[in-house]
Every structure is written in structure tokens, then in C-alpha cells.
Design a protein around this motif. Structure first.
Motif, mmCIF file in Angstrom:
data_model
loop_
_atom_site.group_PDB
_atom_site.id
_atom_site.type_symbol
_atom_site.label_atom_id
_atom_site.label_comp_id
_atom_site.label_asym_id
_atom_site.label_seq_id
_atom_site.Cartn_x
_atom_site.Cartn_y
_atom_site.Cartn_z
ATOM 1 N N LEU A 99 -46.419 40.291 -39.352
ATOM 2 C CA LEU A 99 -46.944 39.978 -38.021
ATOM 3 C C LEU A 99 -46.384 38.662 -37.499
ATOM 4 C CD1 LEU A 99 -50.703 40.934 -38.539
ATOM 5 C CD2 LEU A 99 -48.917 42.320 -37.498
ATOM 6 N N ARG A 100 -46.367 37.650 -38.347
ATOM 7 C CA ARG A 100 -45.862 36.339 -37.957
ATOM 8 C C ARG A 100 -45.129 35.716 -39.138
ATOM 9 N NH1 ARG A 100 -47.481 38.483 -34.154
ATOM 10 N NH2 ARG A 100 -48.717 37.693 -32.393
ATOM 11 N N ASN A 101 -44.160 34.864 -38.826
ATOM 12 C CA ASN A 101 -43.418 34.129 -39.846
ATOM 13 C C ASN A 101 -42.938 32.832 -39.213
ATOM 14 O OD1 ASN A 101 -42.305 33.934 -42.514
ATOM 15 N ND2 ASN A 101 -40.287 34.344 -41.661
ATOM 16 N N ARG A 102 -43.703 31.760 -39.408
ATOM 17 C CA ARG A 102 -43.456 30.505 -38.705
ATOM 18 C C ARG A 102 -43.146 29.384 -39.697
ATOM 19 N NH1 ARG A 102 -46.276 31.386 -33.790
ATOM 20 N NH2 ARG A 102 -45.656 33.499 -33.170
ATOM 21 N N ARG A 103 -42.225 28.514 -39.283
ATOM 22 C CA ARG A 103 -41.839 27.378 -40.099
ATOM 23 C C ARG A 103 -42.498 26.115 -39.574
ATOM 24 N NH1 ARG A 103 -35.711 24.812 -40.691
ATOM 25 N NH2 ARG A 103 -36.299 23.081 -42.046
ATOM 26 N N TYR A 104 -43.098 25.333 -40.492
ATOM 27 C CA TYR A 104 -43.711 24.049 -40.164
ATOM 28 C C TYR A 104 -43.112 22.998 -41.104
ATOM 29 C CZ TYR A 104 -47.088 27.269 -38.105
ATOM 30 O OH TYR A 104 -47.685 28.289 -37.392
ATOM 31 N N GLY A 105 -42.054 22.340 -40.646
ATOM 32 C CA GLY A 105 -41.384 21.379 -41.506
ATOM 33 C C GLY A 105 -40.729 22.104 -42.674
ATOM 34 N N ARG A 106 -41.144 21.775 -43.898
ATOM 35 C CA ARG A 106 -40.593 22.421 -45.090
ATOM 36 C C ARG A 106 -41.507 23.527 -45.615
ATOM 37 N NH1 ARG A 106 -38.685 18.105 -49.366
ATOM 38 N NH2 ARG A 106 -40.744 17.230 -48.997
ATOM 39 N N THR A 107 -42.508 23.894 -44.816
ATOM 40 C CA THR A 107 -43.441 24.960 -45.190
ATOM 41 C C THR A 107 -43.278 26.131 -44.233
ATOM 42 O OG1 THR A 107 -45.058 23.372 -46.066
ATOM 43 C CG2 THR A 107 -45.875 25.556 -45.469
ATOM 44 N N VAL A 108 -43.279 27.343 -44.774
ATOM 45 C CA VAL A 108 -43.219 28.558 -43.969
ATOM 46 C C VAL A 108 -44.467 29.372 -44.242
ATOM 47 C CG1 VAL A 108 -41.857 30.579 -43.314
ATOM 48 C CG2 VAL A 108 -40.724 28.536 -44.180
ATOM 49 N N LEU A 109 -45.066 29.905 -43.183
ATOM 50 C CA LEU A 109 -46.287 30.692 -43.288
ATOM 51 C C LEU A 109 -46.010 32.094 -42.756
ATOM 52 C CD1 LEU A 109 -48.914 29.524 -44.424
ATOM 53 C CD2 LEU A 109 -49.821 29.482 -42.108
ATOM 54 N N ALA A 110 -46.187 33.091 -43.629
ATOM 55 C CA ALA A 110 -45.989 34.489 -43.243
ATOM 56 C C ALA A 110 -47.341 35.196 -43.232
ATOM 57 C CB ALA A 110 -45.037 35.186 -44.208
ATOM 58 N N ILE A 111 -47.567 36.003 -42.207
ATOM 59 C CA ILE A 111 -48.799 36.787 -42.101
ATOM 60 C C ILE A 111 -48.413 38.261 -42.086
ATOM 61 C CG2 ILE A 111 -50.883 37.229 -40.767
ATOM 62 C CD1 ILE A 111 -50.643 34.487 -39.537
ATOM 63 N N TYR A 112 -48.965 39.011 -43.034
ATOM 64 C CA TYR A 112 -48.687 40.433 -43.161
ATOM 65 C C TYR A 112 -49.968 41.232 -42.931
ATOM 66 C CZ TYR A 112 -44.147 39.427 -45.302
ATOM 67 O OH TYR A 112 -42.861 38.993 -45.546
ATOM 68 N N ALA A 113 -49.791 42.489 -42.545
ATOM 69 C CA ALA A 113 -50.891 43.446 -42.452
ATOM 70 C C ALA A 113 -50.655 44.535 -43.491
ATOM 71 C CB ALA A 113 -50.971 44.058 -41.060
ATOM 72 N N VAL A 114 -51.718 44.871 -44.233
ATOM 73 C CA VAL A 114 -51.615 45.905 -45.257
ATOM 74 C C VAL A 114 -51.793 47.271 -44.598
ATOM 75 C CG1 VAL A 114 -52.593 46.787 -47.407
ATOM 76 C CG2 VAL A 114 -52.525 44.317 -46.998
ATOM 77 N N ARG A 115 -50.784 48.087 -44.676
ATOM 78 C CA ARG A 115 -50.791 49.445 -44.106
ATOM 79 C C ARG A 115 -51.484 49.462 -42.737
ATOM 80 N NH1 ARG A 115 -52.554 49.929 -49.285
ATOM 81 N NH2 ARG A 115 -54.674 50.405 -48.605
#
Length: 371
Positions: free
Chosen positions: A318-334
Motif C-alpha cells: 500500500l505504501r513504501n516511504r523513506r524517512y532519512g535512513r529508515t523505510v516504512l512499508a505497509i502491506y495488506a494481507v490478501r
């Protein structure tokens, strides 16, 4: 003209000549530096343009071109990533970070902290307060929004890299846009590698029905119980801490007293101590998740990017955003489409190419920047 006046005039003339000579030398030195640097700058500009062109996907008419800045330092680190056929890293990642406490690098390196080689410190292991330079206890962690907004959180005296406040705020803004906290059924949250419990406590403050915190360190579990009281959340009903490995909580949650399924699963692991391919596989096969469960995965920029489609549609990005040296990915299960939030594969399009398998200790070492 008197001799004294003649002498004074001669001295003044000498000073004028000296100043003119110095100014001329300065101009010549600057011109020499420009001539030397010009070819290097041209080569660097050509390299940067080539790398960006190679990473930028072709745009179609009527669609805004998706671009992402990738600096030379990131490019070097991404070469270390070994990926399996599904695009997931198949071994621990080299991603050292500054140890909590603000100690100097020379002192930290003796304890296995941020350095050019892999860090030997273990998350949840008590740290040496004398070497790190702090006595622990209170921290800068606090609840950002909701009923417990502004409440300060305690931090256990162990190695931790809690989610930064700006990242946590951005995460919950996105979750609210997905209507996760809307409706008559508040979400249940599973906070893995919880540390001080900042993610799960933030969810409770914003209306979650229950949060289960999982961490292997007993200090972290005790700290979570204390933070639940400080935030006026009833322990046992609104939240509970479980001492266990995250893999055990995903594979057999009922054996640990973790019942039912969850609407949100937060995974903020120690970067260098997990294999993301195994961890994500445990999430997909876990009985603790169900259709439309949101899975938040924090990972280092050194990895590059997780893939958009994992497990033939079992996890979709759903989302994949970079914050400095950290990346946050948000997934949906099925995903079934019942929950708000559109799929955005374009945010996952900067994944690094897989490289030939090689032993971790045989790869070239990448120096960590001091910033």
C-alpha cells in the motif's frame, strides 16, 4: 624631500607591491583549483545522471513520472543486498546505527556499536551505562496523539532503536487515511519487537481495542507494563506484554496466550539480527493475521526496497516511504477491497537487483557515514 619622508614613501610602496603580489597569487590558486576540479565534477554529474536514468521507470502519457533521489552513498550500500527469487533479502543486512546514549564512536566501537563491520550487540541485551554515557530510565519517547497525547514513556536499559517520532506520526496519519480506527469495531494491534511499546501504545491512545506487545527481553516487557499504567490503560484488558521471540508469536500465538487475529501488525526488528525473508514468510503463514490485516514493516535504507507483491498476492504493498535512513512499508494481507487504501506499486519500484550468492563476510565492507 627630507630623508624621513623619502623612507616613509618607500615603505608604503613596498607594502603596496606585497599586497598586489598576494592578490595575484590568490587569483592564480583559485583558477588552478577550478581547472583541476572541472573534469571530476563533469564525471560525477555524468555518473549521477546515468544512475538516476537507470533507476527511473519510463513514464506513460498522462501519468506523472515517479522519481526518487538516490545518492551515491545509498547506491554503494545497496550493492551488498543479497536477494532471493522473491525479491526478499536472504541474509542479515549490514546496517549499523548509532547506539543509544550519545557516546563517541571510538567508545561505541569497543562494544560493537556503529562501525564499519557488523555490529555484535543484540537487541534486548543490557548495555554498559558507563561506556554508553547515560544511566537509562527516562527517554524522549512520548505519545503523539489521542487520549494519552503528551504522556512520556519510559525506556528499558537495553539496546533499542525505537521508531522515530516523525516516522510514527506519519505512520498513524496514513493508517487513519485507511479508516483503520473508524467504524464500530476498533482494531486489535500486535506490536512485535516492541521495545518500550511506543507503536502499540500510540495505537491504544488513538482508539485501538487491544494491543499485544511481544519482545524477548524481560526489561522491555516490564517497561511496557509500566508504560501502560502511566498512560492509564488497564493492563490485561487494553494491553499485555508477552516475553517471546517474534517468530514464535507468529508461528504459534495460541501457545503464548495470544488469541484471535489482528487488524494491525507492527514489525520493527533490529536490522542486523533478522533475516527479512524468513520474518515476512512467518507473517504470511501466521494464524494471527487474516484478510485485510495491515502489516507495517520497518527496514533500513541499505536494503533498497521490499517488493510490491510478496507470496503471489498474499501481501500487496500500500505504501513504501523513506524517512532519512529508515523505510516504512505497509502491506495488506490478501486484500479484499473492504478497507480504504489504494495499492501503489510505483512506490516499490526502486528495488535493488539481486546479486550472486556470496558469503556475508566475503563481501566488500562499506564504511558507515558519520552523519
Amino acid at each position: 624631500m627630507k630623508p624621513s619622508q623619502r623612507h616613509e614613501l618607500l615603505r608604503l610602496l613596498v607594502w603596496v607591491i606585497v599586497l598586489v603580489v598576494l592578490e595575484s597569487m590568490s587569483t592564480l590558486v583559485q583558477a588552478f583549483i577550478v581547472v583541476i576540479r572541472a573534469p571530476q565534477q563533469q564525471q560525477h554529474h555524468h555518473l549521477s545522471t546515468t544512475l538516476l536514468a537507470a533507476q527511473t521507470p519510463p513514464s506513460s502519457s498522462g501519468e506523472a513520472q515517479h522519481t526518487r533521489k538516490m545518492d551515491k552513498r545509498w547506491q554503494k550500500k545497496r550493492r551488498r543486498v543479497e536477494l532471493g527469487p522473491d525479491g526478499l533479502p536472504i541474509q542479515p543486512i549490514h546496517a549499523p546505527r548509532q547506539m543509544r546514549g550519545g557516546a563517541k564512536l571510538s567508545r561505541i566501537s569497543k562494544m560493537g556499536g556503529s562501525q564499519s563491520k557488523r555490529s555484535s550487540k543484540t537487541q534486548g541485551k543490557a548495555w554498559d551505562a558507563a561506556a554508553v554515557g547515560t544511566t537509562g530510565g527516562t527517554s524522549r519517547l512520548r505519545i503523539i496523539g489521542g487520549s494519552a497525547r503528551g504522556k512520556k514513556l519510559d525506556s528499558p536499559p537495553v539496546h533499542l532503536r525505537p521508531m522515530m517520532s516523525k516516522v510514527r506520526e506519519a505512520l498513524f496519519s496514513t493508517l487513519f487515511s485507511f479508516d483503520l480506527f473508524a467504524g464500530n469495531k476498533p482494531p486489535r494491534v500486535l506490536d512485535l519487537f516492541c521495545g518500550a511499546g511506543s507503536v502499540g501504545l500510540e495505537a491504544l491512545s488513538r482508539g485501538a481495542a487491544e494491543a499485544v506487545f511481544v519482545d524477548l527481553a524481560p526489561e522491555c516487557c516490564e517497561c511496557v507494563e509500566q508504560n501502560l499504567k502511566w498512560c492509564s490503560f488497564e493492563a490485561g484488558k487494553k494491553g499485555k506484554a508477552v516475553r517471546a521471540r517474534a517468530e514464535e508469536a507468529l508461528r504459534g500465538p495460541e501457545r503464548l496466550g495470544i488469541m484471535g487475529t489482528f487488524d494491525l501488525v507492527s514489525i520493527t526488528p533490529p536490522y542486523e539480527e533478522v533475516v527479512y525473508a524468513d520474518l515476512i514468510r512467518d507473517v504470511m503463514e501466521s494464524p494471527a493475521v487474516t484478510e485485510d490485516t495491515l502489516v507495517v514493516i520497518e527496514y533500513p535504507v541499505e536494503l533498497g526496497s521490499l517488493p510490491f507483491n510478496i507470496g503471489d498476492g498474499r501481501l500487496l504493498g500500500l505504501r513504501n516511504r523513506r524517512y532519512g535512513r529508515t523505510v516504512l512499508a505497509i502491506y495488506a494481507v490478501r486484500p479484499t477491497g473492504k478497507r480504504s487504501g489504494d495499492l501503489r506499486p510505483q512506490e516499490f519500484d526502486f528495488a535493488p537487483q539481486a546479486i550472486a550468492p556470496k558469503r556475508y563476510d566475503e563481501q566488500e565492507e562499506v564504511k558507515e557515514d558519520e552523519n
